[in-house]
Design an enzyme around this catalytic site. Structure first.
Site, mmCIF file in Angstrom:
data_model
loop_
_atom_site.group_PDB
_atom_site.id
_atom_site.type_symbol
_atom_site.label_atom_id
_atom_site.label_comp_id
_atom_site.label_asym_id
_atom_site.label_seq_id
_atom_site.Cartn_x
_atom_site.Cartn_y
_atom_site.Cartn_z
ATOM 1 N N TYR A 177 -2.314 -1.021 10.584
ATOM 2 C CA TYR A 177 -2.402 -1.300 8.917
ATOM 3 C C TYR A 177 -0.954 -0.594 8.550
ATOM 4 C CZ TYR A 177 -3.814 -1.006 4.198
ATOM 5 O OH TYR A 177 -4.405 -1.183 2.688
ATOM 6 N N SER B 14 1.137 -1.240 -0.078
ATOM 7 C CA SER B 14 -0.136 -0.153 0.293
ATOM 8 C C SER B 14 0.904 1.185 0.048
ATOM 9 C CB SER B 14 -0.820 0.065 1.144
ATOM 10 O OG SER B 14 -1.447 1.195 1.552
#
Ligand code: NAD
Length: 262
Positions: free
Chosen positions: A157, A144
């Site tokens: 995350y 990401s």
């Protein structure tokens, strides 16, 4: 053009979003597919059968829970027993949770680290011996933009995705002489259920409306002011599976509308 006829691809978290796009794109290039993920059994069976009928390949479903190492090893075994090899492994399953660090639920931290980071370790650990035996392999991890930069309220995350970037580099070095590459793709915001679901929590955490979260938080980070599409991410993965990408390894490939250039 990349052709994957006769190859087997395992894609975790492929019942939805980016994972489903990877599965359909690799099937379109001729690979047999193992799909995996949670969700409604009838909807999953519909997607599985559609991959077979749309692309004339074989597709099996593994219900492996990415928090359970033994089930992840079982998913790799299922691929080998069904198709005889695991040539491509895409570690993609992921969840999100948004909260300030002092309120971040411990069980959410543990689940995100397990699903978004440790599951990739377990899958790679099980698949690498098969790839070494075959003398070829492609490992692609969905990281990401959050593998490179942080955003507030996403501690687990961001930690997991930075971890994926490090795991990718380490594995790439270990398998470099075996014609196995290991890379990660780092998308910016892709409009999938994962992004849609975090909007209410971001509204709460930041005191914003839905429109403000989309325009001022999500797309604010992306200079192009457009979402990335799942199909664009999958097209990059397909390129990484081809011979032209044989010297790309250990790379963290951004597809984020310019987010991490800023
Ligand atoms: P999604 O919610 O559409 O898909 C997530 C997939 O993971 C689903 O198939 C789900 O069933 C599966 N999954 C969740 N928990 C699981 C578990 N315990 N075991 C097995 N499967 C499980 O989300 P998405 O946006 O397609 O996300 C896919 C990946 O892309 C994730 O790793 C995510 O972090 C990453 N990513 C997404 C974006 C984005 O903007 N959507 C951006 C960058 C990276």
């Amino acid at each position: 053009m990349v052709t994957l006829t006769g190859k087997t691809a395992v894609v975790t978290g492929s019942t939805s979003g980016i994972g489903l796009a990877y599965a359909r794109t690799l099937a379109g290039a001729g690979a047999n597919i193992v799909i995996n993920g949670m969700g409604d059994a009838t909807a999953i069976e519909t997607e599985r059968a559609k991959i077979e009928s749309d692309f004339k390949v074989k597709c099996v479903y593994s219900p492996a829970d990415m928090t359970r190492p033994a089930e992840i090893a079982g998913m790799i075994e299922l691929a080998e027993s069904s198709f005889g090899s695991v040539d491509i492994l895409i570690n993609n399953a992921g969840i999100q949770f948004v909260a300030p660090i002092e309120d971040f639920p411990i069980e959410k931290w543990d689940a995100i680290i397990a699903i978004n980071l440790s599951s990739a370790f377990h899958g790679i650990r099980a698949a690498v011996p098969l790839m070494k035996k075959a003398g070829w392999g492609r490992i692609i991890n969905t990281a990401s933009a959050h593998s490179l930069v942080a955003s507030p309220f996403k501690s687990a995350y961001v930690a997991a995705k930075h971890g994926i970037a490090g795991l990718t580099k380490t594995v790439a070095l270990e398998v470099a002489t075996h014609k196995i590459t290991c890379n990660c793709i780092s998308p910016g915001y892709v409009w999938t259920p994962l992004v849609e679901k975090q909007i209410p929590d971001t509204m709460k955490a930041r005191g914003l409306t839905k429109e403000q979260v989309i325009n001022d938080v999500l797309l604010d980070a992306q200079p192009t002011k457009e979402f990335v599409t799942s199909e664009q991410v999958a097209a990059l993965a397909l390129f990484l599976c081809g011979d032209d990408a044989s010297q790309i390894t250990g790379a963290n490939m951004s597809m984020d509308g310019g987010w991490t250039a800023a």
